[in-house]
Motif scaffolding. Sequence first.
Motif, PDB file in Angstrom:
ATOM      1  N   ALA A  50       9.805   4.256  33.588  1.00  0.00           N
ATOM      2  CA  ALA A  50       9.124   2.964  33.580  1.00  0.00           C
ATOM      3  C   ALA A  50       8.102   2.884  34.713  1.00  0.00           C
ATOM      4  CB  ALA A  50      10.138   1.833  33.700  1.00  0.00           C
ATOM      5  N   TRP A  51       8.463   3.398  35.893  1.00  0.00           N
ATOM      6  CA  TRP A  51       7.540   3.372  37.032  1.00  0.00           C
ATOM      7  C   TRP A  51       6.313   4.234  36.736  1.00  0.00           C
ATOM      8  CZ3 TRP A  51       4.764   5.655  40.846  1.00  0.00           C
ATOM      9  CH2 TRP A  51       4.513   4.942  42.009  1.00  0.00           C
ATOM     10  N   ASP A  52       6.542   5.411  36.153  1.00  0.00           N
ATOM     11  CA  ASP A  52       5.439   6.321  35.855  1.00  0.00           C
ATOM     12  C   ASP A  52       4.481   5.701  34.839  1.00  0.00           C
ATOM     13  OD1 ASP A  52       4.131   8.829  36.166  1.00  0.00           O
ATOM     14  OD2 ASP A  52       4.969   9.495  34.261  1.00  0.00           O
ATOM     15  N   ARG A  53       5.021   4.954  33.891  1.00  0.00           N
ATOM     16  CA  ARG A  53       4.191   4.341  32.852  1.00  0.00           C
ATOM     17  C   ARG A  53       3.668   2.957  33.243  1.00  0.00           C
ATOM     18  NH1 ARG A  53       7.635   5.694  27.279  1.00  0.00           N
ATOM     19  NH2 ARG A  53       7.403   7.960  27.364  1.00  0.00           N
ATOM     20  N   ALA A  54       4.126   2.449  34.369  1.00  0.00           N
ATOM     21  CA  ALA A  54       3.730   1.110  34.834  1.00  0.00           C
ATOM     22  C   ALA A  54       4.037   0.056  33.782  1.00  0.00           C
ATOM     23  CB  ALA A  54       2.254   1.085  35.218  1.00  0.00           C
ATOM     24  N   GLU A  55       5.273   0.079  33.296  1.00  0.00           N
ATOM     25  CA  GLU A  55       5.664  -0.884  32.288  1.00  0.00           C
ATOM     26  C   GLU A  55       7.074  -1.395  32.571  1.00  0.00           C
ATOM     27  OE1 GLU A  55       5.339   1.410  28.708  1.00  0.00           O
ATOM     28  OE2 GLU A  55       7.295   2.367  28.975  1.00  0.00           O
ATOM     29  N   LEU A  56       7.370  -2.570  32.037  1.00  0.00           N
ATOM     30  CA  LEU A  56       8.693  -3.164  32.151  1.00  0.00           C
ATOM     31  C   LEU A  56       9.331  -3.152  30.765  1.00  0.00           C
ATOM     32  CD1 LEU A  56      10.919  -4.730  33.656  1.00  0.00           C
ATOM     33  CD2 LEU A  56       9.624  -6.831  33.223  1.00  0.00           C
ATOM     34  N   PRO A  57      10.133  -2.125  30.465  1.00  0.00           N
ATOM     35  CA  PRO A  57      10.722  -2.046  29.128  1.00  0.00           C
ATOM     36  C   PRO A  57      11.750  -3.149  28.908  1.00  0.00           C
ATOM     37  CG  PRO A  57      11.581  -0.305  30.540  1.00  0.00           C
ATOM     38  CD  PRO A  57      10.496  -0.979  31.311  1.00  0.00           C
ATOM     39  N   GLU A  58      11.874  -3.573  27.672  1.00  0.00           N
ATOM     40  CA  GLU A  58      12.774  -4.670  27.341  1.00  0.00           C
ATOM     41  C   GLU A  58      14.219  -4.363  27.728  1.00  0.00           C
ATOM     42  OE1 GLU A  58      13.976  -8.400  25.931  1.00  0.00           O
ATOM     43  OE2 GLU A  58      11.971  -7.599  26.355  1.00  0.00           O
ATOM     44  N   GLU A  59      14.644  -3.111  27.546  1.00  0.00           N
ATOM     45  CA  GLU A  59      16.033  -2.774  27.876  1.00  0.00           C
ATOM     46  C   GLU A  59      16.305  -2.898  29.376  1.00  0.00           C
ATOM     47  OE1 GLU A  59      13.882  -0.835  26.292  1.00  0.00           O
ATOM     48  OE2 GLU A  59      13.911   1.256  26.999  1.00  0.00           O
ATOM     49  N   LEU A  60      15.300  -2.612  30.191  1.00  0.00           N
ATOM     50  CA  LEU A  60      15.468  -2.768  31.636  1.00  0.00           C
ATOM     51  C   LEU A  60      15.500  -4.249  32.006  1.00  0.00           C
ATOM     52  CD1 LEU A  60      15.678  -1.605  34.451  1.00  0.00           C
ATOM     53  CD2 LEU A  60      13.203  -1.303  34.486  1.00  0.00           C
ATOM     54  N   LEU A  61      14.626  -5.039  31.411  1.00  0.00           N
ATOM     55  CA  LEU A  61      14.607  -6.475  31.669  1.00  0.00           C
ATOM     56  C   LEU A  61      15.944  -7.101  31.300  1.00  0.00           C
ATOM     57  CD1 LEU A  61      13.074  -9.108  32.360  1.00  0.00           C
ATOM     58  CD2 LEU A  61      12.345  -9.182  29.961  1.00  0.00           C
ATOM     59  N   GLN A  62      16.464  -6.766  30.131  1.00  0.00           N
ATOM     60  CA  GLN A  62      17.730  -7.355  29.689  1.00  0.00           C
ATOM     61  C   GLN A  62      18.907  -6.859  30.526  1.00  0.00           C
ATOM     62  OE1 GLN A  62      17.820  -9.934  27.767  1.00  0.00           O
ATOM     63  NE2 GLN A  62      15.602  -9.740  27.502  1.00  0.00           N
ATOM     64  N   ALA A  63      18.833  -5.619  30.996  1.00  0.00           N
ATOM     65  CA  ALA A  63      19.899  -5.098  31.856  1.00  0.00           C
ATOM     66  C   ALA A  63      19.959  -5.880  33.164  1.00  0.00           C
ATOM     67  CB  ALA A  63      19.679  -3.616  32.133  1.00  0.00           C
ATOM     68  N   VAL A  64      18.801  -6.176  33.744  1.00  0.00           N
ATOM     69  CA  VAL A  64      18.761  -6.947  34.994  1.00  0.00           C
ATOM     70  C   VAL A  64      19.250  -8.370  34.761  1.00  0.00           C
ATOM     71  CG1 VAL A  64      17.243  -7.884  36.775  1.00  0.00           C
ATOM     72  CG2 VAL A  64      16.943  -5.531  35.998  1.00  0.00           C
ATOM     73  N   ARG A  65      18.827  -8.980  33.668  1.00  0.00           N
ATOM     74  CA  ARG A  65      19.238 -10.352  33.375  1.00  0.00           C
ATOM     75  C   ARG A  65      20.719 -10.456  33.027  1.00  0.00           C
ATOM     76  NH1 ARG A  65      14.108 -12.974  29.961  1.00  0.00           N
ATOM     77  NH2 ARG A  65      12.718 -13.154  31.791  1.00  0.00           N
ATOM     78  N   GLY A  66      21.317  -9.355  32.621  1.00  0.00           N
ATOM     79  CA  GLY A  66      22.721  -9.384  32.231  1.00  0.00           C
ATOM     80  C   GLY A  66      23.701  -9.093  33.350  1.00  0.00           C
ATOM     81  N   LEU A  67      23.228  -9.041  34.582  1.00  0.00           N
ATOM     82  CA  LEU A  67      24.102  -8.640  35.697  1.00  0.00           C
ATOM     83  C   LEU A  67      25.082  -9.726  36.142  1.00  0.00           C
ATOM     84  CD1 LEU A  67      21.499  -6.694  37.884  1.00  0.00           C
ATOM     85  CD2 LEU A  67      23.387  -5.719  36.556  1.00  0.00           C
ATOM     86  N   GLU A  68      24.842 -10.981  35.771  1.00  0.00           N
ATOM     87  CA  GLU A  68      25.739 -12.105  36.105  1.00  0.00           C
ATOM     88  C   GLU A  68      26.022 -12.201  37.604  1.00  0.00           C
ATOM     89  OE1 GLU A  68      28.747 -13.391  32.923  1.00  0.00           O
ATOM     90  OE2 GLU A  68      28.909 -11.208  32.920  1.00  0.00           O
ATOM     91  N   LEU A  69      24.953 -12.163  38.388  1.00  0.00           N
ATOM     92  CA  LEU A  69      25.132 -12.160  39.838  1.00  0.00           C
ATOM     93  C   LEU A  69      25.037 -13.543  40.467  1.00  0.00           C
ATOM     94  CD1 LEU A  69      23.148  -8.983  40.884  1.00  0.00           C
ATOM     95  CD2 LEU A  69      25.606  -9.287  40.740  1.00  0.00           C
ATOM     96  N   MET A  70      24.394 -14.480  39.795  1.00  0.00           N
ATOM     97  CA  MET A  70      24.283 -15.812  40.385  1.00  0.00           C
ATOM     98  C   MET A  70      25.602 -16.573  40.303  1.00  0.00           C
ATOM     99  SD  MET A  70      20.443 -17.112  39.380  1.00  0.00           S
ATOM    100  CE  MET A  70      20.170 -16.198  37.860  1.00  0.00           C
ATOM    101  N   ASP A  71      26.434 -16.211  39.344  1.00  0.00           N
ATOM    102  CA  ASP A  71      27.754 -16.830  39.177  1.00  0.00           C
ATOM    103  C   ASP A  71      28.734 -15.737  38.768  1.00  0.00           C
ATOM    104  OD1 ASP A  71      29.736 -18.701  38.992  1.00  0.00           O
ATOM    105  OD2 ASP A  71      29.122 -19.479  37.036  1.00  0.00           O
ATOM    106  N   PRO A  72      29.088 -14.824  39.685  1.00  0.00           N
ATOM    107  CA  PRO A  72      29.855 -13.630  39.328  1.00  0.00           C
ATOM    108  C   PRO A  72      31.248 -13.951  38.785  1.00  0.00           C
ATOM    109  CG  PRO A  72      28.878 -13.415  41.521  1.00  0.00           C
ATOM    110  CD  PRO A  72      28.738 -14.845  41.113  1.00  0.00           C
ATOM    111  N   PRO A  73      31.632 -13.387  37.639  1.00  0.00           N
ATOM    112  CA  PRO A  73      32.957 -13.631  37.072  1.00  0.00           C
ATOM    113  C   PRO A  73      34.094 -13.268  38.029  1.00  0.00           C
ATOM    114  CG  PRO A  73      31.538 -12.582  35.453  1.00  0.00           C
ATOM    115  CD  PRO A  73      30.790 -12.564  36.741  1.00  0.00           C
TER     116      PRO A  73
END
Length: 401
Positions: A50-73
Motif C-alpha cells: 500500500a505504501w509503495d502504491r500510495a493507496e489506502l486499500p479498503e481491507e486496510l481501512l476496515q482492519a483499522v476501523r475494526g480494532l475496537e480500541l476506543m471501547d475495548p471489550p
Amino acid sequence: MSTARPAAVGQVIPSDLFGFAERLTEAERRVLAGLREDLQDTVYPHLNQAWDRAELPEELLQAVRGLELMDPPALRAAGEPVREILTGFRNFELARCDLNVGTLYNAQAGLFRTVCTLGGSPEQAEELDARIRSYELTGVFALTEPDHGSDVAGGLATSATRDAATGQWTINGAKRWIGGASVSDVMATFARDTADGQVKCFLVPREAEGVSMEIIPNKASLRIMQNAHIEYRDVRVPESARLQGINSFKDVARCLRTMRSDVSWMATGAQAGAYEAALRYVGSREQFGRPLAGFQLIQEKLARMLGNLTASLGMVVQLTEQQAAGVYKDENSALAKMQTSLMLRETVALAREVCGGNGITLDTDVARFHADAEAIYSYEGTHEINALIVGRAVTGVGAFV
C-alpha cells in the motif's frame, strides 16, 4: 510485502527497557497484546504494498476501523475505564506497527473525537461520542489551509456567515492536508465568523453541495494516508451542525494541547518500530563472516536508538500522567511533541543506516519509518512553533512574529 515481521507478543513492550508499561493493569496489557496480534495479522501484511502504491486499500481501512480500541471489550469485561495511559500506549503500539496506521486511527479516535467531545455542548458530546466510538459517524479535523499552517490562529481565512432569518451558515474557503477526509462522513471545519471575527467549528458533510475534494499527489511521506485539498463554495449547514463549545481560537488551542500528546506517543512508538526492525535486520545479516549485530559501531547506534526511545517514552508517560491528574500546560505538550519528533528523526536515520543499502527498500520496514517520520516532525505544530511555545513559558517573553 516485507520479508521481515515484527516479533511475536512477549513482554508488554519489547523495547521498554525501564518498564514504563508496568503502570498498566492486567486487563490493559491484554488489550495491547490483542492489538499487537491484530496488527500483525490483519494490518501488517498490507503495509508495504500500500505504501509503495500510495493507496489506502479498503481491507486496510476496515482492519483499522475494526480494532475496537476506543471501547475495548477486554476492559468492559474487566469493568475498567479507558485510562489516558492506555490511550497513550495504544497510540504507541499503532505507530510501532506503522505511522500511517496510527495517523489514520487518530484522525477518528484522536482529532475528530477530541474536537467533538471538548468542542461540543454536553448534549452534542454525548450524542456524537457514541456514534464516533462505533464508527457509525466518521470524521476528520479540518483546520490547516493552503496558505495557513503555523499562522492559522491569526490567519485562518475560511469564513462562515450566518443568515439571521434561517439560522443557516454559509461557508467559503479551503482546507489542505486533511488526512482521511475522502473516506469520512463529515469534516470538522474551522471557519471565521464574519460577524464577530471569532473561529467556529462546523460538521460539514463530505458530500454537501459546494464541497469539492482532491487527494494530494506525489507525497514522499505518509503515502498510505490520503491527504485531501478541500474547497468550500457557498456550503450551507444548519446551526445544529455547529459545535457549540468552539467560539474562539482559545477553544481550538484547548483541543490542540491534547492532540500534541497523541502525536508525541506516536513519535515514540515509531522509534520502537524502527529500532526493532533494525535490530531484527542486524541479527540476521552477516558481513565478514559474522552478524552485523556483533560489530561495535552497530551496537553503538543501537544503543543510541534505544536511548532516544527510552527518553521519549519516559517523557510521554509523565506528560500523560500529569494530564490524567488534570494538569494541562501548553508548554509541556509542546515540549514533548518537539523533543520526541526530533529524536524520532535521529532514530529512524540510525535505523536506516545500520541496514545499509537494504535500508532504502521497504523489505526491512525501516525505509517506511524513515520517510514517514518527516510528516510527524511537521504536523501538530512544527519544531519551531513548539519551541516558541516552550520559550515563551520559560522566559515570560513571547517571540512569535
